[in-house]
Design a protein around this motif. Structure first.
Motif, PDB file in Angstrom:
ATOM      1  N   GLY A 130       0.792  -1.222   0.000  1.00 33.06           N
ATOM      2  CA  GLY A 130       0.000   0.000   0.000  1.00 33.06           C
ATOM      3  C   GLY A 130       0.823   1.269   0.000  1.00 33.06           C
ATOM      4  O   GLY A 130       0.288   2.352   0.270  1.00 33.06           O
ATOM      5  N   GLY A 131       2.109   1.161  -0.277  1.00 36.26           N
ATOM      6  CA  GLY A 131       2.992   2.321  -0.243  1.00 36.26           C
ATOM      7  C   GLY A 131       3.805   2.345   1.038  1.00 36.26           C
ATOM      8  O   GLY A 131       4.071   1.300   1.642  1.00 36.26           O
ATOM      9  N   PHE A 132       4.187   3.539   1.455  1.00 32.78           N
ATOM     10  CA  PHE A 132       5.025   3.670   2.637  1.00 32.78           C
ATOM     11  C   PHE A 132       4.194   3.687   3.915  1.00 32.78           C
ATOM     12  O   PHE A 132       3.146   4.329   3.977  1.00 32.78           O
ATOM     13  CB  PHE A 132       5.854   4.956   2.566  1.00 32.78           C
ATOM     14  CG  PHE A 132       6.839   4.984   1.431  1.00 32.78           C
ATOM     15  CD1 PHE A 132       7.886   4.080   1.378  1.00 32.78           C
ATOM     16  CD2 PHE A 132       6.716   5.917   0.415  1.00 32.78           C
ATOM     17  CE1 PHE A 132       8.793   4.095   0.337  1.00 32.78           C
ATOM     18  CE2 PHE A 132       7.609   5.942  -0.634  1.00 32.78           C
ATOM     19  CZ  PHE A 132       8.655   5.037  -0.676  1.00 32.78           C
ATOM     20  N   ALA A 133       4.701   3.006   4.943  1.00 33.36           N
ATOM     21  CA  ALA A 133       4.081   3.094   6.258  1.00 33.36           C
ATOM     22  C   ALA A 133       4.271   4.506   6.811  1.00 33.36           C
ATOM     23  O   ALA A 133       5.227   5.209   6.471  1.00 33.36           O
ATOM     24  CB  ALA A 133       4.709   2.070   7.206  1.00 33.36           C
ATOM     25  N   ASP A 134       3.382   4.924   7.668  1.00 31.75           N
ATOM     26  CA  ASP A 134       3.402   6.268   8.232  1.00 31.75           C
ATOM     27  C   ASP A 134       4.370   6.300   9.421  1.00 31.75           C
ATOM     28  O   ASP A 134       3.972   6.149  10.575  1.00 31.75           O
ATOM     29  CB  ASP A 134       1.989   6.675   8.670  1.00 31.75           C
ATOM     30  CG  ASP A 134       1.887   8.125   9.095  1.00 31.75           C
ATOM     31  OD1 ASP A 134       2.938   8.762   9.291  1.00 31.75           O
ATOM     32  OD2 ASP A 134       0.756   8.610   9.257  1.00 31.75           O
ATOM     33  N   VAL A 135       5.652   6.526   9.108  1.00 27.17           N
ATOM     34  CA  VAL A 135       6.656   6.485  10.169  1.00 27.17           C
ATOM     35  C   VAL A 135       6.550   7.702  11.099  1.00 27.17           C
ATOM     36  O   VAL A 135       6.966   7.635  12.266  1.00 27.17           O
ATOM     37  CB  VAL A 135       8.083   6.348   9.595  1.00 27.17           C
ATOM     38  CG1 VAL A 135       8.269   4.964   8.973  1.00 27.17           C
ATOM     39  CG2 VAL A 135       8.394   7.445   8.589  1.00 27.17           C
TER      40      VAL A 135
END
Length: 247
Positions: free
Chosen positions: A217-222
Motif C-alpha cells: 500500500g505504499g510507505f508506512a506512516d513512520v
C-alpha cells in the motif's frame, strides 16, 4: 573564518551521506541507511553490510564489507545482483542455513551458517541470531519460524538489534538492554505501525530506526509511528531517515 567554513562543510557532507555516529566506550559506530532493509555499519577498521540490496551504487564511498549479514532468502535481503556487483571476495558472510543453500556464485572468504538462538563472533563483535517470523505460525507464512534471522550485534558497550522480516513476536518483545534497534513495518509482509510501536514500547530500545517500511500500500506512516512511541515514552529516540529516494 576559514576553520568555521571547513567545519560547516563537513557537517553538510555528514548529513547528505545519511551517516549517524554512535559513541561507544571504545570508538564510534557509523550508521549508513542505504535503502529499504539495507544498511551499513562502520566500526574502527571494519565495515559491515546488512542485506545488500538495490545495487552497488548505494554503497559508493564505503569500504568493501569485511562482514555481511543476510537475514532471509527473499530478493530484498538475499540479492545476488547486488552481491555480484560488489567486491565480496574478502567478505565473511553470516547467514541462516536457508540462505547459505542459495549462495552459489557469490564470492566470499567464508560463509558461516548461524541459525536462531546461536551466536558467533567476528573481529571482537558478537553476533547472535534471533527469531524473525510471521504470526500466526503456520504453513502459509511468508516468513516461517526458524528460516530467517534477526540479529543482535554487541559492539563495544552497545547492543544493536536488526529485526529482519518479522511481526511483533514474543522474542522481540522480550529483548532487554537494546541501545539501537532497526524495526521493520510494512504490510502485508511484516507488521503494522501499531504492532511495531507496541513492541518497541515493550522492549524499550534507547534509539529506534523504522526501516523496511515500503509495502503493497505504499510507505508506512513512520511519522505516526514516532508520535505513538513518544506520546507514551519520550525517552525512546525515534530516528526517521531517508531509506527511499522517492520518500
Amino acid at each position: 573564518m576559514k576553520n568555521i567554513i571547513l567545519v560547516f562543510c563537513c557537517f553538510i557532507t555528514l548529513n547528505l551521506n545519511g551517516q549517524d555516529i554512535i559513541k561507544t566506550n571504545d570508538g564510534d559506530i557509523k550508521i549508513h541507511p542505504i535503502v529499504h532493509g539495507t544498511l551499513a555499519l562502520e566500526y574502527k577498521e571494519f565495515t559491515i553490510y546488512v542485506d545488500p540490496y538495490g545495487g552497488a551504487e548505494g554503497f559508493k564511498g564505503l569500504n568493501d564489507a569485511d562482514l555481511i549479514l543476510i537475514t532471509d532468502i527473499h530478493g530484498d535481503h538475499l540479492n545476488k545482483k547486488t552481491l555480484t556487483a560488489l567486491n565480496t571476495k574478502k567478505s565473511h558472510f553470516v547467514v541462516p542455513e536457508a540462505v547459505a543453500k542459495q549462495m552459489e556464485g557469490i564470492d566470499n572468504s567464508e560463509i558461516e551458517i548461524l541459525n536462531n538462538d546461536n551466536s558467533t563472533s567476528f573481529k571482537g563483535i558478537k553476533i547472535t541470531a534471533v527469531p524473525m517470523y510471521n504470526l500466526p505460525v503456520d504453513a502459509e507464512s511468508r516468513h516461517p519460524k526458524g528460516r530467517g534471522n534477526g540479529y543482535l550485534l554487541n559492539i563495544a558497550d552497545k547492543v544493536i538489534y536488526i529485526s529482519g522480516d518479522t511481526e511483533d513476536i514474543p522474542e522481540m518483545r522480550a529483548l532487554k538492554n537494546i541501545d539501537i534497534a532497526f524495526v521493520c513495518m510494512n504490510l502485508p509482509y511484516t507488521m503494522s505501525i501499531e504492532q511495531a510501536s507496541d513492541a518497541v514500547l515493550e522492549f524499550q530500545p534507547k534509539i529506534v530506526y523504522p526501516f523496511h517500511f515500503r509495502g503493497q500500500g505504499g510507505f508506512a506512516d513512520v511519522e505516526k509511528f514516532k508520535s505513538v512511541i513518544n506520546s507514551t515514552n519520550k525517552d525512546i529516540e525515534v530516528r526517521l531517515r531517508n531509506w527511499y529516494t522517492e520518500n
